[in-house]
Design a protein around this motif. Sequence first.
Motif, PDB file in Angstrom:
ATOM      1  N   VAL A   1     -38.887 -42.148  38.292  1.00 10.24           N
ATOM      2  CA  VAL A   1     -39.618 -41.053  37.658  1.00 10.24           C
ATOM      3  C   VAL A   1     -40.055 -40.067  38.733  1.00 10.24           C
ATOM      4  O   VAL A   1     -40.682 -40.458  39.723  1.00 10.24           O
ATOM      5  CB  VAL A   1     -40.844 -41.585  36.880  1.00 10.24           C
ATOM      6  CG1 VAL A   1     -41.630 -40.437  36.269  1.00 10.24           C
ATOM      7  CG2 VAL A   1     -40.398 -42.568  35.813  1.00 10.24           C
ATOM      8  N   HIS A   2     -39.732 -38.805  38.542  1.00 14.19           N
ATOM      9  CA  HIS A   2     -40.078 -37.772  39.510  1.00 14.19           C
ATOM     10  C   HIS A   2     -41.367 -37.093  39.069  1.00 14.19           C
ATOM     11  O   HIS A   2     -41.460 -36.564  37.967  1.00 14.19           O
ATOM     12  CB  HIS A   2     -38.950 -36.744  39.621  1.00 14.19           C
ATOM     13  CG  HIS A   2     -39.163 -35.734  40.698  1.00 14.19           C
ATOM     14  ND1 HIS A   2     -39.602 -34.451  40.455  1.00 14.19           N
ATOM     15  CD2 HIS A   2     -39.010 -35.817  42.051  1.00 14.19           C
ATOM     16  CE1 HIS A   2     -39.694 -33.789  41.593  1.00 14.19           C
ATOM     17  NE2 HIS A   2     -39.342 -34.592  42.563  1.00 14.19           N
ATOM     18  N   MET A   3     -42.370 -37.113  39.910  1.00 11.52           N
ATOM     19  CA  MET A   3     -43.671 -36.534  39.589  1.00 11.52           C
ATOM     20  C   MET A   3     -43.928 -35.306  40.438  1.00 11.52           C
ATOM     21  O   MET A   3     -43.782 -35.336  41.661  1.00 11.52           O
ATOM     22  CB  MET A   3     -44.784 -37.567  39.819  1.00 11.52           C
ATOM     23  CG  MET A   3     -46.153 -37.113  39.366  1.00 11.52           C
ATOM     24  SD  MET A   3     -47.410 -38.414  39.595  1.00 11.52           S
ATOM     25  CE  MET A   3     -48.754 -37.737  38.597  1.00 11.52           C
ATOM     26  N   THR A   4     -44.331 -34.222  39.797  1.00  9.17           N
ATOM     27  CA  THR A   4     -44.650 -32.972  40.489  1.00  9.17           C
ATOM     28  C   THR A   4     -46.158 -32.726  40.444  1.00  9.17           C
ATOM     29  O   THR A   4     -46.901 -33.395  39.716  1.00  9.17           O
ATOM     30  CB  THR A   4     -43.933 -31.785  39.834  1.00  9.17           C
ATOM     31  OG1 THR A   4     -44.489 -31.584  38.512  1.00  9.17           O
ATOM     32  CG2 THR A   4     -42.433 -32.041  39.718  1.00  9.17           C
ATOM     33  N   ALA A   5     -46.597 -31.724  41.199  1.00 10.69           N
ATOM     34  CA  ALA A   5     -48.005 -31.340  41.167  1.00 10.69           C
ATOM     35  C   ALA A   5     -48.405 -30.897  39.769  1.00 10.69           C
ATOM     36  O   ALA A   5     -49.510 -31.168  39.298  1.00 10.69           O
ATOM     37  CB  ALA A   5     -48.263 -30.235  42.182  1.00 10.69           C
TER      38      ALA A   5
END
Length: 606
Positions: A313-317
Amino acid sequence: MCGIAGFAGEDRGTIERMTDAIRHRGPDGVGIDVEQGASLGHRRLAILDPRPEGNQPMWNENRSVAILLNGEIFNYRELREREGFACRTGTDTEVLLKLYERHGMSFLPRLRGMFALAIYDARSRTWHLARDTSGIKPLYRTTIDGRLHFASEVRSLLRAFPSKPQLNLRSLSLYVRLQYVPGPETLCEGIESVVPGSAVEWHEGREHVTHFTPDVAPTAFPSPGAFREGFPALMDDAVREHLVSDKPVGLFLSGGMDSTIVLHHMARHMPSGLNTFTMRFEATREEDADRFNADAKLAALSAAHYRTTHHEVHMTAQDCRAIYRDTARALDLPNADSVAMAQALLSRTAKKHVDVILTGAGGDELFGGYPRYRIARLLHASRAIPASVRAALAHLAGVPADICRLAPDARLATRLLARPPREGRAITKDSWFDPDATDALSADWYDRLHQSDPVRALMEFDRHVWLVDESLKLTDATTMSSGLEGRVPFLDVRVVASALAMPTSWHVGWRTTKRLLKETYFPVLPPHIRALHKACFFPPMAKWIRREAAPLVEEALASPRIRELFDVDALRTVFDKHVRHEAYGYHTLATITQLAFWFEEVYDAH
C-alpha cells in the motif's frame, strides 16, 4: 473479535447508544438484551462459526447466566473435549459460558488466547469482568450513579454519562511526556481500564479484584543450545493455533525479523493463499525516501521468498491528511505514534482480502530487541567504574553522555521512554502540567516488578506498560476500525512463560540485542534478514507536516481545548521553526495535533 458494552440496570436507550459507538468493531451483527437487571450490547465480527447461533449476548439454557466476549480462545476445542461439553455452536464463547457454569471464574488461568469478557449471573445479580494477561484486548469500566458500566472503548462509556466526566490532568501530564496514555487511568476522570490479568467481581456497588496467571509450565530450555533446538517447535504450535479461523487469515509483514518469523511458520501451515501486507511511503530523494522505504523493500523480498500474495500500500502525505481524523477517532485515546495512520490505511486494504491479520508484536519485549536494553546492561556492568570511564564507554557504545550517570533503575526507564520535562513546561499554560507524574509511574512499576536484573526490569516495564497501552492498543484500534481482527502469536502464554524463564544474558549483551532469537532463526530465514539492522516502520510525518499535512497542525492550534490548556504562541513558534528546518519539533507537534483531534472526535463528540 467484537465490541462489548453493558451495565447494571435496564435502559435500552443507553445500551443502544453505547453499542452503536462501537459498531465498527463488529460489522457482522448487533445484539442487545435488556432484562433481569442488566443491559448488554454486542457488535459481532464473526470469525468462528458465523451462524446466528453464535450471536451474543449468549445465555445459558435457562437464561440465568449471560456472557459477552471480545477476542479468541485458541484452545477452546481442547477445553470443550476435556470437559465433555455438548455444545450447540462451534464458538469459543459457548465453551466459556459452560466453563463458568461448572467452575465459576476459576477457569481463567486455563485459557490460551486474547480476551476481554463480561459475565452476568442473574441468579445473584453479580457481574464478572476479565482481561487476558498480556492486555491484548481492551476493556474499560466506570461507575455511574452507583452502577457498574463497561465497554471495549472509552467513547462507548462516554455515551452513558449524563454529563461529560472531567478531564484527568494527571493522565494528560503523562500523555504530554509519553505521547500515549498509560493505564489504568484514562483522560476521563472515573474511567479506567481493567488491568491485564485481573478479574473484577461487582455486586450491588461492592467490588473485589483478583489477579490470575496462566496455568502453563514454561518449556524448559536449560541452555542456549536447547533453546535453538526446541523453541521453533513451540513457536510453530503457537502460530498454528493463531491460524484457527473460519475466515481468511493474513499477515502484516514488515522488513524485520519478528514478522518474518511469524511468516516462516505460517507458510508451513498455509502453503498457498497466504496474503501479506506492507506499506510504502511517498517521499522525495531529499527527504530520504530510501530510508523510509527500506522496510517495504525487505518485506517484498520476504514475501517473494515465501511466495505469498503480497500487497504493498502506497501512502502519501495527502492520504495521511485524509485519514488522520478517522484514525484519531478510532484510537479512542490519543496516541502520537505516526504508525497509527499507516496501520489504519493498511487495515482498510487488508480487510478487502482477509478478516484476520497476524503481527509480530511482542518479540522485542520478550527477547530483548530494543537498544535500550543494551544500555541497561552496560550501566549495570559498569556501575563500579568511575564516572569518567563510564562516559568513555558510553561514547563507544553510542549512549548519550547524561545517561552514563544514571543507575539502571526507574529513572533510566523515564529518561529513555519519555520526552524531557522542559518540552512540556515550554508549551503548557497555568500549572496543571505535572512532569513528575511520569517519574512516579516508572517508580511504581519498578517497585511492583521486584526485578534484581535491571535488563529484565526494563523489558518487563515495556511489556506491562508500553506494549499494552501504546503498541497493542494502537493495533487493536486501527485494525478494528476496519472490522479486522489482529492476533499476536509472540504473546501466546506458552511463549511468554518460556521467555520469562530464561536469563536476559542470553538475549542482550553490551553491543547485541535479541541475540538468541537471531541465532535460532537466521539459519532458516531468507538471507536478507541476517544482514539488516533494526529499523522502525514509520511514515515521514515530520516531513509531511511541512507540506500537505500542515493543515492538520493549523487545525490543532485553532482548537479551543488546546488554547485553554497550552501556550499556542509557543506552539506556533515550534511549528514555524520546524517548517523552516531551524529546529526539529515533530514530537511536540504530533502530541498536540493528536490531542486536538481526540477532543473533537471523542471527548467533545457527544
